[in-house]
Design an enzyme around this catalytic site. Structure first.
Site, PDB file in Angstrom:
ATOM      1  N   LEU A 197     -23.382  -7.789  35.374  1.00 21.84           N
ATOM      2  CA  LEU A 197     -24.547  -6.914  35.248  1.00 21.84           C
ATOM      3  C   LEU A 197     -25.493  -7.449  34.193  1.00 21.84           C
ATOM      4  CD1 LEU A 197     -23.212  -3.243  35.279  1.00 21.84           C
ATOM      5  CD2 LEU A 197     -23.491  -4.840  37.160  1.00 21.84           C
ATOM      6  N   GLY A 206     -19.378  -8.420  36.702  1.00 17.46           N
ATOM      7  CA  GLY A 206     -20.131  -8.299  37.951  1.00 17.46           C
ATOM      8  C   GLY A 206     -20.094  -9.576  38.783  1.00 17.46           C
ATOM      9  N   ASN A 228     -13.857  -7.886  32.785  1.00 16.08           N
ATOM     10  CA  ASN A 228     -13.684  -7.684  31.341  1.00 16.08           C
ATOM     11  C   ASN A 228     -14.422  -6.454  30.836  1.00 16.08           C
ATOM     12  OD1 ASN A 228     -16.175  -8.809  31.881  1.00 16.08           O
ATOM     13  ND2 ASN A 228     -16.317  -9.824  29.901  1.00 16.08           N
ATOM     14  N   GLU A 229     -14.689  -5.494  31.721  1.00 14.45           N
ATOM     15  CA  GLU A 229     -15.505  -4.335  31.355  1.00 14.45           C
ATOM     16  C   GLU A 229     -15.000  -3.625  30.107  1.00 14.45           C
ATOM     17  OE1 GLU A 229     -15.019  -5.329  34.303  1.00 14.45           O
ATOM     18  OE2 GLU A 229     -16.822  -5.056  35.490  1.00 14.45           O
TER      19      GLU A 229
HETATM   20  C1  LIG Z   1     -19.572  -1.171  35.261  1.00  9.27           C
HETATM   21  C2  LIG Z   1     -18.797  -2.272  35.805  1.00  9.27           C
HETATM   22  C3  LIG Z   1     -19.518  -3.376  36.454  1.00  9.27           C
HETATM   23  C4  LIG Z   1     -19.857  -4.497  35.888  1.00  9.27           C
HETATM   24  C5  LIG Z   1     -19.823  -4.696  34.443  1.00  9.27           C
HETATM   25  C6  LIG Z   1     -20.588  -5.908  33.982  1.00  9.27           C
HETATM   26  O1  LIG Z   1     -20.859  -6.806  34.733  1.00  9.27           O
HETATM   27  S1  LIG Z   1     -21.045  -5.917  32.395  1.00  9.27           S
HETATM   28  C7  LIG Z   1     -21.563  -7.562  32.057  1.00  9.27           C
HETATM   29  C8  LIG Z   1     -20.399  -8.319  31.564  1.00  9.27           C
HETATM   30  N1  LIG Z   1     -20.737  -9.668  31.354  1.00  9.27           N
HETATM   31  C9  LIG Z   1     -20.233 -10.394  30.388  1.00  9.27           C
HETATM   32  O2  LIG Z   1     -19.470  -9.930  29.597  1.00  9.27           O
HETATM   33  C10 LIG Z   1     -20.698 -11.817  30.307  1.00  9.27           C
HETATM   34  C11 LIG Z   1     -21.393 -12.069  29.000  1.00  9.27           C
HETATM   35  N2  LIG Z   1     -21.866 -13.414  28.941  1.00  9.27           N
HETATM   36  C12 LIG Z   1     -21.086 -14.450  28.593  1.00  9.27           C
HETATM   37  O3  LIG Z   1     -19.913 -14.342  28.373  1.00  9.27           O
HETATM   38  C13 LIG Z   1     -21.752 -15.772  28.512  1.00  9.27           C
HETATM   39  O4  LIG Z   1     -23.114 -15.568  28.432  1.00  9.27           O
HETATM   40  C14 LIG Z   1     -21.449 -16.687  29.684  1.00  9.27           C
HETATM   41  C15 LIG Z   1     -21.717 -16.021  31.011  1.00  9.27           C
HETATM   42  C16 LIG Z   1     -19.991 -17.142  29.625  1.00  9.27           C
HETATM   43  C17 LIG Z   1     -22.348 -17.939  29.592  1.00  9.27           C
HETATM   44  O5  LIG Z   1     -22.187 -18.547  28.345  1.00  9.27           O
HETATM   45  P1  LIG Z   1     -23.309 -19.541  27.796  1.00  9.27           P
HETATM   46  O6  LIG Z   1     -22.830 -20.046  26.488  1.00  9.27           O
HETATM   47  O7  LIG Z   1     -23.649 -20.533  28.830  1.00  9.27           O
HETATM   48  O8  LIG Z   1     -24.608 -18.636  27.628  1.00  9.27           O
HETATM   49  P2  LIG Z   1     -24.935 -17.670  26.409  1.00  9.27           P
HETATM   50  O9  LIG Z   1     -23.768 -16.853  26.061  1.00  9.27           O
HETATM   51  O10 LIG Z   1     -25.512 -18.493  25.326  1.00  9.27           O
HETATM   52  O11 LIG Z   1     -26.048 -16.716  27.032  1.00  9.27           O
HETATM   53  C18 LIG Z   1     -27.363 -17.187  27.284  1.00  9.27           C
HETATM   54  C19 LIG Z   1     -28.308 -16.003  27.259  1.00  9.27           C
HETATM   55  O12 LIG Z   1     -27.943 -15.091  28.297  1.00  9.27           O
HETATM   56  C20 LIG Z   1     -27.760 -13.787  27.763  1.00  9.27           C
HETATM   57  N3  LIG Z   1     -26.728 -13.099  28.542  1.00  9.27           N
HETATM   58  C21 LIG Z   1     -25.510 -13.494  28.770  1.00  9.27           C
HETATM   59  N4  LIG Z   1     -24.862 -12.614  29.550  1.00  9.27           N
HETATM   60  C22 LIG Z   1     -25.737 -11.643  29.804  1.00  9.27           C
HETATM   61  C23 LIG Z   1     -25.662 -10.440  30.552  1.00  9.27           C
HETATM   62  N5  LIG Z   1     -24.537 -10.070  31.213  1.00  9.27           N
HETATM   63  N6  LIG Z   1     -26.735  -9.681  30.634  1.00  9.27           N
HETATM   64  C24 LIG Z   1     -27.870 -10.003  29.979  1.00  9.27           C
HETATM   65  N7  LIG Z   1     -27.999 -11.141  29.255  1.00  9.27           N
HETATM   66  C25 LIG Z   1     -26.945 -11.934  29.168  1.00  9.27           C
HETATM   67  C26 LIG Z   1     -27.318 -14.066  26.337  1.00  9.27           C
HETATM   68  O13 LIG Z   1     -27.529 -12.953  25.550  1.00  9.27           O
HETATM   69  C27 LIG Z   1     -28.215 -15.214  25.985  1.00  9.27           C
HETATM   70  O14 LIG Z   1     -29.483 -14.657  25.735  1.00  9.27           O
HETATM   71  P3  LIG Z   1     -30.505 -15.306  24.680  1.00  9.27           P
HETATM   72  O15 LIG Z   1     -31.621 -14.345  24.609  1.00  9.27           O
HETATM   73  O16 LIG Z   1     -30.870 -16.623  25.286  1.00  9.27           O
HETATM   74  O17 LIG Z   1     -29.778 -15.450  23.390  1.00  9.27           O
END
Ligand SMILES: CC/C=C\CC(=O)SCCNC(=O)CCNC(=O)[C@H](O)C(C)(C)COP(=O)(O)OP(=O)(O)OC[C@H]1O[C@@H](n2cnc3c(N)ncnc32)[C@H](O)[C@@H]1OP(=O)(O)O
Length: 525
Positions: free
Chosen positions: A331, A376, A400-401
């Site tokens: 998400l 998601g 990992n919610e």
């Molecule tokens: C209710 C149940 C249903 C669904 C629940 C969900 O889906 S909740 C969302 C859960 N998602 C996560 O926990 C994933 C979080 N993200 C990460 O772990 C890492 O970003 C990832 C995907 C492993 C990639 O790592 P990487 O080092 O390549 O990128 P980085 O972490 O530096 O992120 C870059 C920028 O993206 C932003 N971002 C990451 N994930 C999200 C997200 N889910 N939603 C919005 N934005 C996200 C992150 O903040 C960075 O932003 P920036 O402004 O460039 O600093």
């Protein structure tokens, strides 16, 4: 833009497949397609002006129904058969143009550029035209105007016109979907790309305001092979050199030849590839940096899936990511952080819709997971029929919610249980486990773990395995296995939305989500 459709299509899609081996089909393709081996890049028109292709054995001509209804013998033998016979005879009488298909059908394809041609007075609005004095009929079609052989000539010769898609030269799904959007635009600046496998022949559309572009490329390995690549984004045309190497990899995989059996994992054989190429769309997620599921991306995904479902040429979709190292980050937290309840509700409904559409899709969905796949992202992968994960310890997958302080909804929990079983789900959901590839394979979350550069070819091989099963049997079985889970959400959709909204809009949850987002941003710094 968020999605790239990249479809590799074979131009002569109506060659008979039954009673014809794939190798024979390949031979026929060579025989029938007169295009030369090399084509100068960006020639405005293809060298061959018009191609006639005779396709035989498409079905026997139905005998006209005798005036007296079902034969007495049949009626006596079986009243049911007699009734069926009568109703089909009625259908024949009611729609003679459709039913009385000639035994041998000629489809006309032209690769001339479209140009307006005045309508023949014989052609009726709505598309049907009758051959003078003949039982055979033809369908008038705007695409027919592109053919130098007039509709009149074709009708006189008993030709039955192909549907629009067949009349268009090298039609591709992207072209069909978005045809109207780019049809009238000037061609964009030429893009040159050529190597020993592929050369770009023509780029279609792609200028503003169109968001779509198409590249026609020639595959040198296959004299008659034409590759169509579609794309959608702002900087589309500059993408061509990037898209082509991707396509080239497919070509290379395929060009390993028939010896590259599926079981070796080296990719599909050439004829198999050809066959698959007609049926499979590759959908690439593109919402940089991490393919977070924004409302826009969710909407695009739903629309694209619907279009592919409705296009009967497709039997499967390979879903993969265009963002490096990430399949999908789940998400988009910015869609539920600091937003009003109405927005959260709209967002959640879009999420439900995507899951329902994917989970119950009649197409085969294969996830080629080429990056991290949390939350998601894992939902998307779980709703596919098969998952192939790249072997990289950083590419973890799971729900990992709980680590974010939120809870997976019941339908997501059910999907997890259906995939990895109750006990494993119980543990993984509570702990918010993200599995590295080896563990994901062990627990049954993914079906294959392969080196990163083999994800696409393995996904294609998997697709071949699934497509080897007759569609109707596979679809009904899929429905049988998944319907109960989907029905549960369908029955409680509004309640589920309300639950989600009231939960995420709580102050404590908002704080927790904010803190998580902040952590992600700081981690980067
Ligand atoms: C209710 C149940 C249903 C669904 C629940 C969900 O889906 S909740 C969302 C859960 N998602 C996560 O926990 C994933 C979080 N993200 C990460 O772990 C890492 O970003 C990832 C995907 C492993 C990639 O790592 P990487 O080092 O390549 O990128 P980085 O972490 O530096 O992120 C870059 C920028 O993206 C932003 N971002 C990451 N994930 C999200 C997200 N889910 N939603 C919005 N934005 C996200 C992150 O903040 C960075 O932003 P920036 O402004 O460039 O600093």
């Amino acid at each position: 833009m968020d999605l790239i459709h990249c479809c590799v299509r074979w131009p002569w899609k109506n060659f008979p497949t039954s009673k014809t081996s794939l190798f024979q089909k390949e031979e026929r393709l060579r025989h029938y397609n007169p295009l030369p081996l090399t084509v100068p890049a960006f020639s405005n028109r293809m060298p061959a002006q018009c191609v006639f292709s005779r396709i035989e054995g498409k079905g026997k001509r139905s005998p006209p129904p005798p005036p007296g209804g079902a034969p007495a013998k049949l009626a006596a033998a079986s009243p049911v058969a007699s009734r069926k016979w009568r109703s089909s005879a009625h259908a024949l009488r009611g729609a003679p143009r459709r039913a009385q298909t000639p035994g041998s059908v000629t489809y006309v394809q032209s690769n001339l550029p479209r140009r307006p041609v005045p309508r023949s007075p014989r052609l009726r609005p709505g598309g049907a035209a009758r051959a003078p004095g003949a039982g055979r009929t033809a369908r008038s079609h705007p695409g027919a105007a592109t053919c130098p052989f007039s509709a009149k000539m074709a009708l006189a010769s008993g030709v039955r016109f192909a549907p629009r898609a067949l009349l268009r030269p090298w039609s591709s799904p992207v072209e069909l979907f978005h045809h109207d959007r780019y049809r009238h635009h000037e061609p964009p600046a030429p893009v040159h790309y050529e190597d020993k496998h592929v050369s770009v022949v023509k780029v279609w559309g792609g200028t503003e305001p169109s968001r779509y572009f198409l590249i026609t490329a020639r595959i040198h390995k296959w004299p008659s092979g034409i590759l169509r690549l579609g794309g959608i984004n702002g900087d589309d045309i500059s993408e061509a050199p990037r898209v082509c190497p991707w396509a080239r990899r497919w070509v290379q995989t395929a060009s390993a030849g028939p010896a590259a059996a599926l079981s070796t994992g080296a990719g599909p054989s050439l004829p198999l590839f050809l066959l698959l190429a007609e049926w499979v769309a590759v959908m690439k997620l593109r919402n940089p940096p991490v393919n977070a599921l924004s409302l826009e991306l969710l909407t695009e995904l739903v629309i694209s899936l619907e279009k592919l479902e409705n296009d009967k040429t497709f039997r499967g979709i390979i879903l993969t990511s265009d963002c490096p190292r990430v399949f999908c980050a789940g998400l988009d937290l910015t869609e539920i952080c600091g937003r009003n309840p109405a927005h959260c509700a709209e967002y959640w409904k879009a999420m439900q819709e995507l899951w329902l559409r994917m989970y119950l899709s009649s197409l085969v969905l294969v996830a080629a997971i080429n990056g991290a796949c949390p939350a998601g992202g894992c939902i998307i992968a779980l709703s596919c029929d098969c998952r192939v994960l790249a072997d990289n310890p950083k590419y973890r997958i799971g729900l990992n919610e709980t680590l974010l302080g939120i809870i997976a909804p019941f339908w997501l929990k059910d999907t997890y249980v259906n995939t990895i079983g109750h006990r494993a789900s119980e543990q993984a959901l509570q702990l918010g486990s993200l599995f590295p590839p080896a563990e994901a394979l062990q627990v049954g979350l993914v079906d294959q773990v392969v080196p990163e550069d083999q994800v696409q070819s393995t996904a294609l091989s998997e697709m071949a395995r699934w497509l080897a099963v007759p569609d109707h049997a596979r679809q009904l079985t899929k429905n049988m296995m998944r319907k109960a889970t989907a029905d549960r959400l369908l029955r409680q959709r509004d309640a589920d939305t309300q639950n989600f909204v009231s939960f995420v809009c709580r102050d404590s949850i908002q704080k927790s989500l904010q803190a998580y987002l902040e952590k992600l941003r700081q981690r980067k710094g």
